[in-house]
Scaffold this active site. Structure first.
Site, mmCIF file in Angstrom:
data_model
loop_
_atom_site.group_PDB
_atom_site.id
_atom_site.type_symbol
_atom_site.label_atom_id
_atom_site.label_comp_id
_atom_site.label_asym_id
_atom_site.label_seq_id
_atom_site.Cartn_x
_atom_site.Cartn_y
_atom_site.Cartn_z
ATOM 1 N N ASP A 157 -2.752 10.334 9.351
ATOM 2 C CA ASP A 157 -1.526 10.727 8.656
ATOM 3 C C ASP A 157 -0.820 11.770 9.524
ATOM 4 O O ASP A 157 -1.275 12.909 9.625
ATOM 5 C CB ASP A 157 -1.843 11.329 7.283
ATOM 6 C CG ASP A 157 -2.440 10.324 6.292
ATOM 7 O OD1 ASP A 157 -2.996 9.303 6.741
ATOM 8 O OD2 ASP A 157 -2.362 10.576 5.076
ATOM 9 N N LYS A 190 4.696 8.187 3.803
ATOM 10 C CA LYS A 190 4.040 9.099 2.853
ATOM 11 C C LYS A 190 5.003 10.226 2.516
ATOM 12 O O LYS A 190 5.695 10.737 3.395
ATOM 13 C CB LYS A 190 2.756 9.624 3.505
ATOM 14 C CG LYS A 190 2.016 10.713 2.743
ATOM 15 C CD LYS A 190 0.733 11.100 3.486
ATOM 16 C CE LYS A 190 0.087 12.341 2.895
ATOM 17 N NZ LYS A 190 -1.146 12.739 3.618
ATOM 18 N N LYS A 219 2.644 6.022 0.248
ATOM 19 C CA LYS A 219 1.676 6.996 -0.260
ATOM 20 C C LYS A 219 2.381 8.227 -0.818
ATOM 21 O O LYS A 219 2.903 9.034 -0.056
ATOM 22 C CB LYS A 219 0.711 7.411 0.864
ATOM 23 C CG LYS A 219 -0.313 8.481 0.456
ATOM 24 C CD LYS A 219 -1.279 8.786 1.596
ATOM 25 C CE LYS A 219 -2.173 9.966 1.291
ATOM 26 N NZ LYS A 219 -3.133 10.259 2.387
#
EC number: 4.1.2.4
Length: 257
Positions: free
Chosen positions: A102, A165, A199
């Site tokens: 990430d 995300k 996400k």
């Protein structure tokens, strides 16, 4: 099973169970890995700092859950615009054995009008990842406007992101329904639902929160889209609430990510 229980079970299996605190230790990460294995199923992943990957990998293997993936973070949480450092951190994360990375998008550069650095940073980090999943954190709570959230999402996807995300969990405003709607709509409008996931992270704390986020994904992208390769929740305190909703264990005090 009630609708809320069904949503709770679904959300549990989509969780990136997270600890990203300055005082993290091997022991805390091992405890997190133990919590990823529940009586009603396992979380999709754990999300931890790179240095704890070996301890997590060992624990997940020993407890019989090697399928729980290990996610880690790079260029985190600041989202600086130094591509070389972000790529070096990403390569190191891959070398540690991460299954997923990430990375924080250089959102302040985008706010200042520089879109190129974000595109290039994501592109080079994806090259460093190869087949390893790259999730790009665009920090929606700092981007604030629909135009910037949309632009950061589009740039990340065009540069090769496997997921977009919302948040690091380290700023005042994290995942919101408004940001989720914009980001899911970008995935739909760019026709990349087969290859790009979403996400929400930070601020999803209850089964009701998770149910609302999943209902939105179902509405925008269809009821079978949000599987564990297309949808994750970045959370820590959510797990206790989901288990409580499912009649497993006591609900912990709310707090954290």
């Amino acid at each position: 099973m009630s609708d809320l229980k069904a949503a709770a079970l679904r959300a549990l299996k989509l969780m990136d169970l997270t600890t990203l605190n300055d005082d993290d230790t091997d022991e805390k990460v091992i405890a997190l890995c133990k919590n990823a294995k529940t009586a009603v199923g396992n979380t999709a992943a754990v999300c931890i700092y790179p240095r704890f990957i070996p301890a997590a990998k060992k624990q997940l293997r020993e407890q019989g859950t090697p399928e729980v993936r290990i996610a880690t973070v790079t260029n985190f949480p600041h989202g600086n615009d130094d591509i070389e450092i972000a790529v070096a951190e990403t390569k190191a994360a891959v070398a540690y054995g991460a299954d997923e990375v990430d990375v924080v998008f250089p959102y302040r550069a985008l706010i200042a009008g520089n879109a190129d650095v974000g595109f290039e940073l994501v592109k080079q980090c994806k090259a460093a990842c190869g087949d390893i999943l790259l999730k790009v954190i665009i920090e929606t709570g700092e981007l604030k406007t629909e135009a910037l959230i949309k632009q950061a999402s589009e740039l990340s996807i065009k540069a090769g992101a496997d997921f977009i995300k919302t948040s690091t969990g380290k700023v005042p405003v994290n995942a919101t329904p408004e940001a989720a709607e914009i980001m899911l709509t970008v995935i739909k409008d760019m026709d990349v639902a087969k290859t790009v996931g979403f996400k929400p992270a930070g601020g999803v704390r209850t089964a009701e929160d998770a149910q609302a986020f999943l209902a939105m994904a179902d509405r925008i992208l269809g009821g079978d889209w949000a599987d564990n390769m297309h949808y994750r929740f970045g959370a820590s305190s959510l797990l206790a609430n989901l288990l409580h909703t499912l009649g497993e264990g006591e609900e912990a005090a709310q707090g954290g990510y």
